[in-house]
Design an enzyme around this catalytic site. Structure first.
Site, PDB file in Angstrom:
ATOM      1  N   GLY A 268      72.711  39.983  -9.663  1.00  0.00           N
ATOM      2  CA  GLY A 268      73.910  39.381  -9.141  1.00  0.00           C
ATOM      3  C   GLY A 268      73.729  37.740  -9.240  1.00  0.00           C
ATOM      4  O   GLY A 268      72.801  37.526 -10.254  1.00  0.00           O
ATOM      5  N   CYS A 269      73.979  37.002  -8.656  1.00  0.00           N
ATOM      6  CA  CYS A 269      73.997  35.419  -8.793  1.00  0.00           C
ATOM      7  C   CYS A 269      72.645  35.245  -8.411  1.00  0.00           C
ATOM      8  O   CYS A 269      71.826  35.711  -7.557  1.00  0.00           O
ATOM      9  CB  CYS A 269      74.642  34.713  -7.671  1.00  0.00           C
ATOM     10  SG  CYS A 269      74.391  32.854  -7.659  1.00  0.00           S
ATOM     11  N   PHE A 270      71.892  34.359  -9.419  1.00  0.00           N
ATOM     12  CA  PHE A 270      70.382  34.195  -9.578  1.00  0.00           C
ATOM     13  C   PHE A 270      69.697  33.409  -8.578  1.00  0.00           C
ATOM     14  O   PHE A 270      68.789  33.466  -8.377  1.00  0.00           O
ATOM     15  CB  PHE A 270      70.022  33.925 -10.899  1.00  0.00           C
ATOM     16  CG  PHE A 270      70.605  32.776 -11.734  1.00  0.00           C
ATOM     17  CD1 PHE A 270      71.191  31.918 -11.135  1.00  0.00           C
ATOM     18  CD2 PHE A 270      70.424  32.784 -13.228  1.00  0.00           C
ATOM     19  CE1 PHE A 270      71.966  30.882 -11.806  1.00  0.00           C
ATOM     20  CE2 PHE A 270      71.153  31.671 -13.876  1.00  0.00           C
ATOM     21  CZ  PHE A 270      71.764  30.826 -13.060  1.00  0.00           C
ATOM     22  N   TRP A 271      70.620  32.471  -7.935  1.00  0.00           N
ATOM     23  CA  TRP A 271      70.180  31.934  -6.838  1.00  0.00           C
ATOM     24  C   TRP A 271      69.360  32.466  -5.727  1.00  0.00           C
ATOM     25  O   TRP A 271      68.449  32.267  -5.408  1.00  0.00           O
ATOM     26  CB  TRP A 271      71.402  30.824  -6.172  1.00  0.00           C
ATOM     27  CG  TRP A 271      71.939  29.930  -7.236  1.00  0.00           C
ATOM     28  CD1 TRP A 271      71.358  29.424  -8.369  1.00  0.00           C
ATOM     29  CD2 TRP A 271      73.138  29.156  -6.973  1.00  0.00           C
ATOM     30  NE1 TRP A 271      72.471  28.448  -8.815  1.00  0.00           N
ATOM     31  CE2 TRP A 271      73.200  28.442  -8.033  1.00  0.00           C
ATOM     32  CE3 TRP A 271      74.072  29.037  -5.908  1.00  0.00           C
ATOM     33  CZ2 TRP A 271      74.456  27.324  -8.242  1.00  0.00           C
ATOM     34  CZ3 TRP A 271      75.071  28.216  -5.799  1.00  0.00           C
ATOM     35  CH2 TRP A 271      75.543  27.331  -6.964  1.00  0.00           C
TER      36      TRP A 271
ATOM     37  N   SER B 258      68.779  35.606  -5.536  1.00  0.00           N
ATOM     38  CA  SER B 258      67.716  36.523  -6.322  1.00  0.00           C
ATOM     39  C   SER B 258      66.511  36.113  -6.463  1.00  0.00           C
ATOM     40  O   SER B 258      65.489  36.882  -6.058  1.00  0.00           O
ATOM     41  CB  SER B 258      68.287  37.085  -7.688  1.00  0.00           C
ATOM     42  OG  SER B 258      69.711  37.688  -7.665  1.00  0.00           O
TER      43      SER B 258
END
Length: 231
Positions: free
Chosen positions: A22-25, A27
């Site tokens: 998903g969104c890498f922030w 993660s």
């Protein structure tokens, strides 16, 4: 300063998995908060078909890349299996091409292995977790080497994305959808010949106290790594 020999030994000891969930922030934050063994994290674009993609190109879904986290870790302090467990539990791998409100191939779940042992562990844990969730897992599992012909598996994202949630004024956003389901005990699914080499180094008390809960909660937590004295 360290000698060239020491630096080369350091590089040999470190491992470098790539985890799209998903969104890498959010993660990235879920990984950098692990209590030990994490040398560095970075966000970027992986498993695509064009070199040096930009954020806008990756978001177009035209390059095939997915947002991911590259983890540099010391296997003497934390196991590949510990990081893999955080991967499974930090998002909903049954969602196809997205997490939560973020939809598209750039948000797909993926795990890319660098050797046969990693492949076997990923596939065995995937099968176990799929049974626990009661739904088909859509995580893409592929060899990192499959992307050599496209210039490589991994490209770093722009500087403003790196460690984004730790930046002053960052938007507290995370699209991941943890299911609140703990991966079954390691011994119940891991191949017998890999259990000694890859046994977890994080105790179950860590997961009971700090494991992901249902819904995305990582943005609410401190940015510092979790203290070993807290579990």
């Amino acid at each position: 300063m360290c000698s060239e020999t020491t630096w080369k030994q350091f590089l040999r000891d470190m491992k470098w998995p790539c985890l799209p969930m998903g969104c890498f922030w959010g993660s990235e934050k879920s990984i950098w908060r692990l209590p030990k063994g994490i040398h560095s994290t970075a966000v970027g674009y992986c498993a695509g078909y064009t070199p040096n993609p930009t954020y806008n190109e990756a978001c177009s879904s035209m390059t095939g890349h997915t947002e991911g986290v590259r983890v540099v870790y010391n296997p003497k302090e934390i196991s590949f299996v510990d990081i893999m467990r955080m991967f499974w539990e930090s998002h909903d791998p049954t969602q196809y091409m997205g997490q939560g409100n973020d939809r598209g191939s750039q948000y797909r779940s993926g795990f890319y292995y660098f050797n046969d042992e990693q492949k076997r562990l990923i596939e065995a844990s995937k099968e176990a977790y799929e049974k626990q969730l009661g739904r088909k897992i859509h995580t893409q599992v592929a060899a990192a080497s499959d992307y050599d012909k496209y210039g490589g598996l991994w490209y770093f994202a722009e500087p403003y994305h790196q460690q984004y949630l730790a930046k002053p004024g960052a938007r507290p956003y995370c699209s991941a959808q943890p299911q609140g389901v703990s991966l079954a005990p390691f011994e119940s699914w891991a191949p017998a010949d890999l259990q000694e080499k890859y046994k977890p180094k994080l105790p179950e008390s860590f997961w009971k106290k700090h494991g992901p809960v249902r819904g995305c909660s990582v943005v609410r937590f401190d940015n510092e790594p979790i203290s070993e004295s807290s579990y």
